[in-house]
Scaffold this motif. Structure first.
Motif, PDB file in Angstrom:
ATOM      1  N   MET A  75     154.106  30.241  14.663  1.00 22.72           N
ATOM      2  CA  MET A  75     152.658  30.367  14.461  1.00 22.72           C
ATOM      3  C   MET A  75     151.997  30.725  15.794  1.00 22.72           C
ATOM      4  O   MET A  75     152.371  30.216  16.846  1.00 22.72           O
ATOM      5  CB  MET A  75     152.094  29.064  13.902  1.00 22.72           C
ATOM      6  N   ILE A  76     150.999  31.564  15.732  1.00 28.74           N
ATOM      7  CA  ILE A  76     150.318  32.072  16.935  1.00 28.74           C
ATOM      8  C   ILE A  76     149.740  30.939  17.786  1.00 28.74           C
ATOM      9  O   ILE A  76     149.770  31.009  19.013  1.00 28.74           O
ATOM     10  CB  ILE A  76     149.235  33.113  16.567  1.00 28.74           C
ATOM     11  N   PHE A  77     149.230  29.879  17.160  1.00 27.91           N
ATOM     12  CA  PHE A  77     148.619  28.801  17.934  1.00 27.91           C
ATOM     13  C   PHE A  77     149.641  28.105  18.829  1.00 27.91           C
ATOM     14  O   PHE A  77     149.320  27.717  19.952  1.00 27.91           O
ATOM     15  CB  PHE A  77     147.907  27.796  17.029  1.00 27.91           C
ATOM     16  N   ASP A  78     150.869  27.946  18.335  1.00 27.94           N
ATOM     17  CA  ASP A  78     151.923  27.324  19.143  1.00 27.94           C
ATOM     18  C   ASP A  78     152.238  28.183  20.367  1.00 27.94           C
ATOM     19  O   ASP A  78     152.531  27.659  21.440  1.00 27.94           O
ATOM     20  CB  ASP A  78     153.187  27.107  18.311  1.00 27.94           C
ATOM     21  N   GLU A  79     152.176  29.494  20.210  1.00 30.62           N
ATOM     22  CA  GLU A  79     152.424  30.402  21.328  1.00 30.62           C
ATOM     23  C   GLU A  79     151.270  30.398  22.330  1.00 30.62           C
ATOM     24  O   GLU A  79     151.478  30.610  23.527  1.00 30.62           O
ATOM     25  CB  GLU A  79     152.630  31.831  20.806  1.00 30.62           C
ATOM     26  N   LEU A  80     150.066  30.158  21.842  1.00 30.76           N
ATOM     27  CA  LEU A  80     148.885  30.203  22.714  1.00 30.76           C
ATOM     28  C   LEU A  80     148.680  28.921  23.523  1.00 30.76           C
ATOM     29  O   LEU A  80     148.078  28.966  24.600  1.00 30.76           O
ATOM     30  CB  LEU A  80     147.628  30.504  21.894  1.00 30.76           C
ATOM     31  N   ARG A  81     149.154  27.796  23.024  1.00 27.60           N
ATOM     32  CA  ARG A  81     148.930  26.516  23.722  1.00 27.60           C
ATOM     33  C   ARG A  81     149.374  26.559  25.194  1.00 27.60           C
ATOM     34  O   ARG A  81     148.591  26.230  26.077  1.00 27.60           O
ATOM     35  CB  ARG A  81     149.594  25.372  22.966  1.00 27.60           C
ATOM     36  N   PRO A  82     150.616  26.962  25.492  1.00 25.14           N
ATOM     37  CA  PRO A  82     151.017  26.984  26.909  1.00 25.14           C
ATOM     38  C   PRO A  82     150.235  28.011  27.731  1.00 25.14           C
ATOM     39  O   PRO A  82     150.004  27.803  28.920  1.00 25.14           O
ATOM     40  CB  PRO A  82     152.509  27.309  26.874  1.00 25.14           C
ATOM     41  N   LYS A  83     149.808  29.083  27.117  1.00 22.84           N
ATOM     42  CA  LYS A  83     149.004  30.085  27.828  1.00 22.84           C
ATOM     43  C   LYS A  83     147.638  29.514  28.197  1.00 22.84           C
ATOM     44  O   LYS A  83     147.135  29.763  29.297  1.00 22.84           O
ATOM     45  CB  LYS A  83     148.837  31.350  26.977  1.00 22.84           C
ATOM     46  N   ILE A  84     147.063  28.731  27.297  1.00 26.89           N
ATOM     47  CA  ILE A  84     145.784  28.063  27.580  1.00 26.89           C
ATOM     48  C   ILE A  84     145.975  27.083  28.733  1.00 26.89           C
ATOM     49  O   ILE A  84     145.181  27.052  29.686  1.00 26.89           O
ATOM     50  CB  ILE A  84     145.253  27.327  26.322  1.00 26.89           C
ATOM     51  N   GLU A 141     144.347  37.700  20.651  1.00 29.54           N
ATOM     52  CA  GLU A 141     145.565  37.210  20.008  1.00 29.54           C
ATOM     53  C   GLU A 141     145.382  36.695  18.584  1.00 29.54           C
ATOM     54  O   GLU A 141     146.346  36.649  17.822  1.00 29.54           O
ATOM     55  CB  GLU A 141     146.198  36.107  20.861  1.00 29.54           C
ATOM     56  N   VAL A 142     144.181  36.280  18.224  1.00 22.52           N
ATOM     57  CA  VAL A 142     143.955  35.741  16.878  1.00 22.52           C
ATOM     58  C   VAL A 142     143.161  36.781  16.088  1.00 22.52           C
ATOM     59  O   VAL A 142     141.996  37.041  16.401  1.00 22.52           O
ATOM     60  CB  VAL A 142     143.227  34.380  16.915  1.00 22.52           C
ATOM     61  N   ALA A 143     143.793  37.336  15.077  1.00 27.61           N
ATOM     62  CA  ALA A 143     143.239  38.490  14.367  1.00 27.61           C
ATOM     63  C   ALA A 143     141.855  38.232  13.771  1.00 27.61           C
ATOM     64  O   ALA A 143     141.017  39.137  13.750  1.00 27.61           O
ATOM     65  CB  ALA A 143     144.205  38.931  13.265  1.00 27.61           C
ATOM     66  N   HIS A 144     141.585  37.014  13.317  1.00 31.96           N
ATOM     67  CA  HIS A 144     140.301  36.744  12.666  1.00 31.96           C
ATOM     68  C   HIS A 144     139.240  36.180  13.630  1.00 31.96           C
ATOM     69  O   HIS A 144     138.180  35.769  13.186  1.00 31.96           O
ATOM     70  CB  HIS A 144     140.469  35.842  11.433  1.00 31.96           C
ATOM     71  N   TYR A 145     139.492  36.213  14.929  1.00 30.26           N
ATOM     72  CA  TYR A 145     138.496  35.806  15.926  1.00 30.26           C
ATOM     73  C   TYR A 145     137.839  37.072  16.481  1.00 30.26           C
ATOM     74  O   TYR A 145     138.411  37.762  17.322  1.00 30.26           O
ATOM     75  CB  TYR A 145     139.147  35.027  17.065  1.00 30.26           C
ATOM     76  N   ASP A 146     136.636  37.375  16.004  1.00 28.56           N
ATOM     77  CA  ASP A 146     135.948  38.609  16.403  1.00 28.56           C
ATOM     78  C   ASP A 146     134.921  38.394  17.508  1.00 28.56           C
ATOM     79  O   ASP A 146     134.527  39.350  18.174  1.00 28.56           O
ATOM     80  CB  ASP A 146     135.284  39.247  15.173  1.00 28.56           C
ATOM     81  N   TRP A 147     134.450  37.179  17.684  1.00 33.35           N
ATOM     82  CA  TRP A 147     133.510  36.829  18.754  1.00 33.35           C
ATOM     83  C   TRP A 147     133.876  35.420  19.175  1.00 33.35           C
ATOM     84  O   TRP A 147     133.984  34.514  18.341  1.00 33.35           O
ATOM     85  CB  TRP A 147     132.071  36.876  18.249  1.00 33.35           C
TER      86      TRP A 147
END
Length: 151
Positions: A1-10, A35-41
């Motif tokens: 899942m994308i969120f698991d990949e983003l946690r260490p980057k954050i 990185e998150v397709a449905h985050y537009d702003w």
């Protein structure tokens, strides 16, 4: 899942102490929007001193006129008072919504706490109806918890 990949980057971004807090917050916004397709702003608002209002600190996405939001107004203003997450699946169905763009269909706002006090929030708009899940909420709570470490 994308969120698991983003946690260490954050976490890595938060630890970059040679970069200003505002720039690190901006980099988080950029990362999430890219990185998150449905985050537009994606933006961070913070309490504006002792005033009962929020001030936009940084964001990525379409320009907005809403740099100052009074407490109680719109979704962000309501979160400033309620201290609760607010997920809006369809902004057109929301009475107290401040329109930023005609393309926005949904919004999620998660309060940011420092030492138990609501000092700000992350605000995300999507051009899709109802894309936000509980996974988005938990991930954005994580983002805010990490961001609070540098404030």
């Amino acid at each position: 899942m994308i969120f698991d990949e983003l946690r260490p980057k954050i976490q890595k971004l938060i630890q970059e102490q040679h970069i200003s807090v505002t720039d690190r917050l901006h980099q988080i916004c950029v990362l999430l929007k890219e990185e998150v397709a449905h985050y537009d702003w994606v933006g961070f608002y913070f309490k504006n001193g002792d005033k009962k209002e929020l001030k936009l600190k940084t964001y990525v996405g379409a320009p907005t006129d809403h740099e100052i939001i009074p407490f109680g107004k719109g979704i962000c203003g309501q979160v400033a008072e309620s201290n609760q997450n607010f997920v809006v699946p369809d902004v057109q169905a929301q009475d107290n919504y401040i329109a930023c763009s005609i393309s926005v269909k949904s919004e999620i706002v998660i309060p940011l706490f420092k030492n138990g006090e609501n000092i700000g929030q992350i605000d995300i708009d999507s051009n899709q109806k109802d894309p936000f899940t509980e996974a988005d909420e938990r991930f954005l709570e994580f983002v805010n918890k990490e961001a609070a470490k540098m404030l």
